[in-house]
Motif scaffolding. Sequence first.
Motif, PDB file in Angstrom:
ATOM      1  N   GLN A 182      -6.108  -3.892  -0.276  1.00 54.55           N
ATOM      2  CA  GLN A 182      -6.464  -4.101  -1.733  1.00 54.55           C
ATOM      3  C   GLN A 182      -5.271  -3.388  -2.313  1.00 54.55           C
ATOM      4  O   GLN A 182      -5.196  -2.976  -3.675  1.00 54.55           O
ATOM      5  N   TRP A 183      -4.292  -2.645  -1.377  1.00 54.36           N
ATOM      6  CA  TRP A 183      -3.468  -1.584  -2.017  1.00 54.36           C
ATOM      7  C   TRP A 183      -2.585  -2.293  -3.396  1.00 54.36           C
ATOM      8  O   TRP A 183      -2.331  -1.851  -4.033  1.00 54.36           O
ATOM      9  N   TRP A 185      -3.442   6.171   4.967  1.00 54.60           N
ATOM     10  CA  TRP A 185      -4.621   5.542   4.745  1.00 54.60           C
ATOM     11  C   TRP A 185      -4.742   5.132   3.273  1.00 54.60           C
ATOM     12  O   TRP A 185      -5.538   3.859   3.658  1.00 54.60           O
ATOM     13  N   VAL A 186      -4.719   5.073   2.457  1.00 54.78           N
ATOM     14  CA  VAL A 186      -4.355   4.614   0.939  1.00 54.78           C
ATOM     15  C   VAL A 186      -3.666   3.356   1.140  1.00 54.78           C
ATOM     16  O   VAL A 186      -4.279   2.427   0.747  1.00 54.78           O
ATOM     17  N   THR A 187      -2.553   3.530   1.766  1.00 54.46           N
ATOM     18  CA  THR A 187      -1.626   2.528   1.483  1.00 54.46           C
ATOM     19  C   THR A 187      -2.434   1.316   1.920  1.00 54.46           C
ATOM     20  O   THR A 187      -1.189   0.018   1.994  1.00 54.46           O
ATOM     21  N   THR A 188      -2.887   1.443   3.360  1.00 52.92           N
ATOM     22  CA  THR A 188      -3.382   0.278   4.214  1.00 52.92           C
ATOM     23  C   THR A 188      -4.186  -0.145   3.698  1.00 52.92           C
ATOM     24  O   THR A 188      -4.616  -1.470   4.908  1.00 52.92           O
ATOM     25  N   SER A 189      -4.891  -0.013   2.736  1.00 50.93           N
ATOM     26  CA  SER A 189      -5.967  -0.742   2.278  1.00 50.93           C
ATOM     27  C   SER A 189      -5.415  -2.128   2.308  1.00 50.93           C
ATOM     28  O   SER A 189      -4.273  -2.067   1.422  1.00 50.93           O
TER      29      SER A 189
END
Length: 284
Positions: free
Chosen positions: A50-51, A44-48
């Motif tokens: 802005q990641w 979920w975080v890495t597909t942001s």
Amino acid sequence: MIPQRPAAQAPPPARQRGLSLEVVRPLALGALSTAVVFGALAWWVTTSPQWSRIQEQFFSTDAMRAAFPRVLQGFWLNLRIFVVAQVVILVLALLVAVARSLTGPVAAPLRLGAVVFVDLLRGVPSLLLILLFGFGIPALQLPGLSRSSLFWGAVGLILSYSAYTAEVYRSGMDAVHDGQRAAAKALGLSQWQSLRFAIIPQAVRNVTPALLNGAVSLQKDVVLLSVIGVREAVREAQIYTSATFNYSSYVVAAILFLLASVPLARFTDWYARRDQQRRLQSTF
């Protein structure tokens, strides 16, 4: 000569097989659920969108490598302040708790002083004490006193924690059964001898887990000294960030604090469990 067949190995008892499954199954389920939860969180975080930008700003290996020496040097200052402050806090807080537990009219000034000490210093936030002591006392330029902001900021932190720790000691003294005081008095011990040989050892043993938790909290709160300009780990990370506009140095500081606080927290948990088992054994 006909070779003899090796004796067939007896199967493990059914209870042992069941016990193995009982041990393995929860571990496997726990590992699987942990992997699923943290894997989903990482996805979920890495597909942001802005990641990639966040990764460059907060997790740049080049910036971490460049900031590590100065952050480590600041962290060494954190550890030295923590060790000295923890020793002073344990001694000062015990003296305040003893003064507050004294009885008799002669000890009234000591009891009043201990109450005022705890009420004043526990009622003011630690950050405010550090600012008042770190900036105020050096500005007075009193002869014979240190003018170091580091020294007086540490004094403010020590006084704040001593007020809380004194109450922890006092709760341990209150937990000692009144029969212990009566027995000491029956043996002819004075009030001070009763505290020294009967009450304080049991009180310290009662509140040791709480004291260890306070040590874990103090180890992190040393960073509050950065507000008065002390160049500890967070201050060094802030200086690096101001010069490079990269926040990876904060991650380096966070990792160093975790490396120091997690073992201390696990030791606190282990000691608390052992203390609980000791209390259960003494009860039954």
